[in-house]
Design a protein around this motif. Structure first.
Motif, PDB file in Angstrom:
ATOM      1  N   ALA A   1       0.816  -1.218   0.000  1.00 22.45           N
ATOM      2  CA  ALA A   1       0.000   0.000   0.000  1.00 22.45           C
ATOM      3  C   ALA A   1       0.849   1.267   0.000  1.00 22.45           C
ATOM      4  CB  ALA A   1      -0.931   0.003   1.209  1.00 22.45           C
ATOM      5  N   GLY A   2       2.154   1.127   0.279  1.00 24.74           N
ATOM      6  CA  GLY A   2       3.032   2.298   0.299  1.00 24.74           C
ATOM      7  C   GLY A   2       2.851   3.151   1.537  1.00 24.74           C
ATOM      8  N   VAL A   3       2.523   2.510   2.657  1.00 22.92           N
ATOM      9  CA  VAL A   3       2.300   3.230   3.910  1.00 22.92           C
ATOM     10  C   VAL A   3       3.128   2.581   5.018  1.00 22.92           C
ATOM     11  CG1 VAL A   3      -0.033   3.961   3.277  1.00 22.92           C
ATOM     12  CG2 VAL A   3       0.285   1.839   4.550  1.00 22.92           C
ATOM     13  N   ASP A   4       3.199   3.248   6.161  1.00 24.17           N
ATOM     14  CA  ASP A   4       3.891   2.727   7.327  1.00 24.17           C
ATOM     15  C   ASP A   4       3.074   1.603   7.961  1.00 24.17           C
ATOM     16  OD1 ASP A   4       6.219   3.401   9.236  1.00 24.17           O
ATOM     17  OD2 ASP A   4       4.479   3.229  10.577  1.00 24.17           O
ATOM     18  N   VAL A   5       3.747   0.701   8.647  1.00 20.61           N
ATOM     19  CA  VAL A   5       3.063  -0.400   9.329  1.00 20.61           C
ATOM     20  C   VAL A   5       2.038   0.136  10.323  1.00 20.61           C
ATOM     21  CG1 VAL A   5       3.406  -2.356  10.897  1.00 20.61           C
ATOM     22  CG2 VAL A   5       4.980  -2.002   8.998  1.00 20.61           C
ATOM     23  N   GLN A   6       2.348   1.215  11.017  1.00 19.79           N
ATOM     24  CA  GLN A   6       1.409   1.794  11.983  1.00 19.79           C
ATOM     25  C   GLN A   6       0.128   2.271  11.306  1.00 19.79           C
ATOM     26  OE1 GLN A   6       1.646   1.486  15.231  1.00 19.79           O
ATOM     27  NE2 GLN A   6       3.530   0.371  14.812  1.00 19.79           N
ATOM     28  N   THR A   7       0.233   2.727  10.062  1.00 15.65           N
ATOM     29  CA  THR A   7      -0.969   3.124   9.317  1.00 15.65           C
ATOM     30  C   THR A   7      -1.852   1.906   9.079  1.00 15.65           C
ATOM     31  OG1 THR A   7       0.236   4.916   8.241  1.00 15.65           O
ATOM     32  CG2 THR A   7      -1.793   4.183   7.178  1.00 15.65           C
ATOM     33  N   THR A   8      -1.247   0.782   8.770  1.00 16.70           N
ATOM     34  CA  THR A   8      -1.999  -0.448   8.561  1.00 16.70           C
ATOM     35  C   THR A   8      -2.739  -0.855   9.832  1.00 16.70           C
ATOM     36  OG1 THR A   8      -0.275  -1.119   7.002  1.00 16.70           O
ATOM     37  CG2 THR A   8      -1.830  -2.799   7.679  1.00 16.70           C
ATOM     38  N   TYR A   9      -2.062  -0.756  10.987  1.00 17.59           N
ATOM     39  CA  TYR A   9      -2.736  -1.041  12.262  1.00 17.59           C
ATOM     40  C   TYR A   9      -3.892  -0.068  12.495  1.00 17.59           C
ATOM     41  CZ  TYR A   9       0.733  -4.404  13.926  1.00 17.59           C
ATOM     42  OH  TYR A   9       1.532  -5.517  14.084  1.00 17.59           O
TER      43      TYR A   9
END
Length: 64
Positions: free
Chosen positions: A16-24
């Motif tokens: 998705a091209g985002v940080d892992v924290q964004t996924t959480y």
């Protein structure tokens, strides 16, 4: 389905091209659904091109 590809949180974030924290954050907000757990208890997601799930990534991305 046997032909599905599964992603870990880290792989989903990279895709998705985002940080892992964004996924959480997407999980907590209900924008991304956990599809299963691996043998270590890590969250797994269906790969967006092998499932008929929601659009990927969930929701609009903020402009920079």
């Amino acid at each position: 389905m046997e032909d599905e590809t599964w992603l870990t949180i880290k792989e989903a974030a990279l895709l998705a091209g985002v940080d892992v924290q964004t996924t959480y954050s997407w999980i907590r907000r209900g924008h991304l659904e956990v599809s299963g757990l691996d043998h270590r208890g890590r969250k797994l997601f269906r790969h967006p091109w092998t499932s008929r799930g929601p659009s990927w990534p969930p929701g609009p991305r903020p402009s920079t």
